[in-house]
Design an enzyme around this catalytic site. Structure first.
Site, mmCIF file in Angstrom:
data_model
loop_
_atom_site.group_PDB
_atom_site.id
_atom_site.type_symbol
_atom_site.label_atom_id
_atom_site.label_comp_id
_atom_site.label_asym_id
_atom_site.label_seq_id
_atom_site.Cartn_x
_atom_site.Cartn_y
_atom_site.Cartn_z
ATOM 1 N N ASP A 52 0.811 -1.227 0.000
ATOM 2 C CA ASP A 52 0.000 0.000 0.000
ATOM 3 C C ASP A 52 0.838 1.267 0.000
ATOM 4 O O ASP A 52 0.341 2.335 -0.360
ATOM 5 C CB ASP A 52 -0.903 0.037 1.246
ATOM 6 C CG ASP A 52 -2.137 -0.857 1.110
ATOM 7 O OD1 ASP A 52 -2.202 -1.647 0.144
ATOM 8 O OD2 ASP A 52 -3.025 -0.769 1.980
ATOM 9 N N HIS A 84 -21.409 -29.643 -13.631
ATOM 10 C CA HIS A 84 -22.815 -29.252 -13.519
ATOM 11 C C HIS A 84 -23.428 -29.885 -12.271
ATOM 12 O O HIS A 84 -23.202 -31.064 -12.027
ATOM 13 C CB HIS A 84 -23.590 -29.725 -14.751
ATOM 14 C CG HIS A 84 -25.080 -29.485 -14.619
ATOM 15 N ND1 HIS A 84 -25.630 -28.234 -14.784
ATOM 16 C CD2 HIS A 84 -26.091 -30.333 -14.315
ATOM 17 C CE1 HIS A 84 -26.936 -28.314 -14.594
ATOM 18 N NE2 HIS A 84 -27.252 -29.581 -14.304
HETATM 19 P P1 FAD Z 1 -0.354 -3.136 5.945
HETATM 20 O O1 FAD Z 1 -1.171 -4.359 5.995
HETATM 21 O O2 FAD Z 1 -1.001 -1.839 6.201
HETATM 22 O O3 FAD Z 1 0.810 -3.368 7.017
HETATM 23 C C1 FAD Z 1 1.744 -2.380 7.315
HETATM 24 C C2 FAD Z 1 2.303 -2.647 8.692
HETATM 25 O O4 FAD Z 1 3.435 -1.821 8.892
HETATM 26 C C3 FAD Z 1 1.340 -2.322 9.828
HETATM 27 O O5 FAD Z 1 1.228 -3.408 10.698
HETATM 28 C C4 FAD Z 1 1.976 -1.129 10.529
HETATM 29 O O6 FAD Z 1 1.751 -1.103 11.924
HETATM 30 C C5 FAD Z 1 3.448 -1.361 10.233
HETATM 31 N N1 FAD Z 1 4.264 -0.147 10.286
HETATM 32 C C6 FAD Z 1 4.018 1.051 9.691
HETATM 33 N N2 FAD Z 1 5.028 1.903 9.911
HETATM 34 C C7 FAD Z 1 5.936 1.249 10.688
HETATM 35 C C8 FAD Z 1 7.184 1.589 11.244
HETATM 36 N N3 FAD Z 1 7.742 2.775 11.021
HETATM 37 N N4 FAD Z 1 7.822 0.663 11.979
HETATM 38 C C9 FAD Z 1 7.290 -0.551 12.193
HETATM 39 N N5 FAD Z 1 6.125 -0.947 11.677
HETATM 40 C C10 FAD Z 1 5.450 -0.062 10.919
HETATM 41 N N6 FAD Z 1 -7.436 -6.167 0.624
HETATM 42 C C11 FAD Z 1 -7.737 -7.298 -0.036
HETATM 43 O O7 FAD Z 1 -6.982 -7.718 -0.920
HETATM 44 N N7 FAD Z 1 -8.866 -8.021 0.265
HETATM 45 C C12 FAD Z 1 -9.728 -7.609 1.213
HETATM 46 O O8 FAD Z 1 -10.738 -8.279 1.458
HETATM 47 C C13 FAD Z 1 -9.451 -6.409 1.909
HETATM 48 N N8 FAD Z 1 -10.295 -5.969 2.863
HETATM 49 C C14 FAD Z 1 -9.989 -4.818 3.542
HETATM 50 C C15 FAD Z 1 -10.894 -4.370 4.490
HETATM 51 C C16 FAD Z 1 -10.629 -3.204 5.195
HETATM 52 C C17 FAD Z 1 -11.614 -2.714 6.237
HETATM 53 C C18 FAD Z 1 -9.413 -2.488 4.952
HETATM 54 C C19 FAD Z 1 -9.083 -1.248 5.718
HETATM 55 C C20 FAD Z 1 -8.518 -2.934 3.983
HETATM 56 C C21 FAD Z 1 -8.799 -4.099 3.263
HETATM 57 N N9 FAD Z 1 -7.950 -4.575 2.270
HETATM 58 C C22 FAD Z 1 -8.261 -5.708 1.587
HETATM 59 C C23 FAD Z 1 -6.698 -3.874 1.937
HETATM 60 C C24 FAD Z 1 -5.491 -4.574 2.603
HETATM 61 O O9 FAD Z 1 -5.708 -4.626 3.993
HETATM 62 C C25 FAD Z 1 -4.210 -3.822 2.290
HETATM 63 O O10 FAD Z 1 -4.072 -3.670 0.895
HETATM 64 C C26 FAD Z 1 -3.008 -4.608 2.818
HETATM 65 O O11 FAD Z 1 -3.088 -4.785 4.206
HETATM 66 C C27 FAD Z 1 -1.699 -3.889 2.471
HETATM 67 O O12 FAD Z 1 -0.638 -4.629 2.971
HETATM 68 P P2 FAD Z 1 0.744 -3.946 3.351
HETATM 69 O O13 FAD Z 1 1.633 -5.057 3.792
HETATM 70 O O14 FAD Z 1 1.209 -3.068 2.260
HETATM 71 O O15 FAD Z 1 0.430 -2.970 4.575
#
Ligand code: FAD
Ligand code: NAI
Length: 467
Positions: A313, A445
């Site tokens: 993200d 089916h």
């Molecule tokens: P994240 O999951 O956001 O993880 C980032 C992590 O980094 C967090 O734990 C945070 O605490 C940590 N962090 C941040 N900065 C620091 C730092 N400086 N030091 C240490 N740790 C840090 N996607 C789907 O594909 N299917 C779904 O059904 C879906 N449902 C969703 C429902 C909701 C309500 C929401 C809000 C989102 C949903 N998503 C879904 C989107 C999905 O959650 C995100 O796309 C995904 O979590 C992104 O993954 P990521 O690893 O990039 O970041």
């Protein structure tokens, strides 16, 4: 401590990157600012929202559909506290699984806020106020995203809330206002609407789920209206106010400024998410971000600083867990000197309402805008024996294929379990199948998957068999 690779953030991007690095023989650390691993997805995103979607769907079926099946139930009640407890249990089982995977792969886990001191030194600020420093050869930034909440919306986490708080409401609200008819607004809106809350959605655009195919948006909006959800399209929310027990949403019509006011117990802000890089020390290493605060990367997901990568993200592209996961494996393999590939056009998108919506490839609107000649084959769920048996007759499958070559360019579905059905379309498109290839494959089916075959037949030569 000195590591080959340090991953900052333990969401689906970060923990998958860490596992893949460890599998490839690198000494790996992962840093997570919260006590629990799994990021947004496991703690306040994909998993808890699906747990509540499933629970509310069971209630809705018992309340509205069991009688037709010949099943009588009296004294049906909603126990929100138990629903939230079950959701929390599902979350902790799932995050516990990540702890296990870290141990199994001998990945060192640090809990605390990570930030760059320089390109090879990361400081970890812990909850007890202490700081630890580790050395690393390479770093993968996977810090994810947070909900957007403009100041005028007065986000107070109590009555004016985002998805994070909505997942913990343990007393059923009478009325809920939602800003944004995107994925979060519709998924969480349908959870509460099924349980009996009056839900009103205010959306700036002309339609729901804007990035998806127009036909899917139409089908889904119709179906959610039947569920009782109210929609106000073309309205821009300008302010949200609160007293301790209620909220007032203030909006104006986009084109003629006609005012709209909605009073509700809660106002859910669901207008998108921003890349999270707070106090990450990007300035200490000179990492560039774009105009939306996302970390800029090259085609190998490397930032402008050699040896520092970013995924999920926090970089551009769809904010989806499986996109973040693909990028996690991709970067680990790039660091290991391999030549992986991600086809971003083939990352499916799903909305877990009921009916579900699922899509891969290009929408009809995109093909039109690009001037690509295409043909379309559509098949309604209601024509399937399987759908009639389960009483899930809403929705359709639409296959868009190139007019001359018959190559499948996009598949768009609304219906029961299409979140799982879309995998067939991804496989087909990955192998560059034609609509005729799909049409000639046997589909069991009676299944919902027969709609895929029938839509492919319709696209091939307008020869669907059951319509
Ligand atoms: P994240 O999951 O956001 O993880 C980032 C992590 O980094 C967090 O734990 C945070 O605490 C940590 N962090 C941040 N900065 C620091 C730092 N400086 N030091 C240490 N740790 C840090 N996607 C789907 O594909 N299917 C779904 O059904 C879906 N449902 C969703 C429902 C909701 C309500 C929401 C809000 C989102 C949903 N998503 C879904 C989107 C999905 O959650 C995100 O796309 C995904 O979590 C992104 O993954 P990521 O690893 O990039 O970041
Ligand atoms: P979104 O980007 O999907 O939808 C936001 C909507 O809010 C847009 O339609 C926009 O026009 C509208 N909006 C913005 N400002 C407004 C205003 N002032 N007044 C009225 N309407 C306004 O964002 P959402 O739903 O918050 O989701 C964020 C991300 O989370 C999505 O990008 C999605 O990728 C991810 N997610 C994915 C899920 C899945 O894969 N099933 C489930 C939930 C979230």
């Amino acid at each position: 401590m000195k590591y080959d690779v340090t991953v900052i953030g333990s969401g689906p991007g970060g923990y998958v990157a860490a596992i893949r690095c460890a599998q490839l023989g690198m000494k790996t650390a992962i840093i997570e600012r919260y006590n629990v691993l799994g990021g947004t997805c496991l703690n306040v995103g994909c998993i808890p929202s699906k747990a509540l979607l499933d629970s509310s769907e069971h209630y809705h079926n018992a309340d509205k559909r069991f009688e037709t099946h010949g099943i009588g139930i009296s004294n049906l009640t909603v126990n929100m506290k138990q629903m939230i407890k079950r959701k929390n249990d599902v979350v902790s089982q799932t995050t516990g699984g990540i702890d296990f995977l870290m141990k199994k792969n001998k990945i060192d886990v640090y809990h605390g806020h990570g930030s760059f001191v320089n390109a090879n030194t990361i400081s970890i600020a812990k909850a007890d106020g202490k700081t630890e420093t580790i050395e690393t050869d390479k770093t993968i930034i996977a810090t994810g995203s947070k909900p957007i909440a403009p100041a005028a919306f007065n986000y107070d986490k109590k009555r004016i809330i985002t998805s994070t708080e909505a997942l913990n409401i343990d007393k059923l609200p009478k009325r809920m206002a939602i800003i944004g008819a995107g994925v979060i607004g519709l998924e969480l809106g349908s959870v509460f609407a099924r349980l009996g809350t009056e839900v009103e959605v205010v959306e700036y655009g002309d339609r729901s789920i804007a990035g998806m195919d127009g036909d899917c948006s139409k089908e889904l909006t119709r179906s959610l209206k039947k569920l009782g959800m109210k929609f106000h399209f073309k309205y821009k929310v300008t302010e949200v106010k609160t007293t301790s027990r209620s909220t007032t949403l203030i909006a104006e019509q986009r084109d003629n400024q006609k005012p709209l006011e909605i009073k509700a117990d809660y106002c859910l802000i669901a207008i998108g998410r921003y890349a999270y890089t707070d106090k990450l020390g990007l300035e200490n290493v000179g990492i560039k971000t774009d105009d939306r605060g996302r970390i800029e990367t090259d085609a190998h997901l490397q930032t402008n600083v050699p040896g520092i990568y970013a995924i999920g993200d926090v970089v551009k592209g769809a904010m989806l867990a499986h996109k973040a996961e693909e990028e996690g494996s991709f970067v680990a393999e790039i660091i290991a000197g391999q030549q992986p590939h991600i086809d971003y056009n083939l990352i499916p998108g799903v909305v877990y309402t009921w009916p579900e919506v699922a899509a891969v490839g290009q929408t009809e609107e995109q093909l039109k805008a690009a001037g690509i000649p295409y043909k379309s084959g559509k098949f309604p769920m209601r024509a399937l024996g399987r759908a009639r048996a389960s009483m899930d007759i809403e929705g359709m499958v639409k296959i868009l294929a190139h007019k001359d070559t018959d190559e499948v360019l996009g598949v768009h579905m609304v219906g029961p379990r299409v979140a799982d059905l879309i995998a067939e379309a991804v496989v087909a498109m990955e192998f560059r199948a034609s609509a005729e290839d799909i049409a000639r494959m046997s589909h069991a089916h009676p299944t919902y998957a027969e709609a895929v075959k029938e839509a492919a037949l319709a696209a091939t030569a307008d020869r669907a068999l059951h319509m």
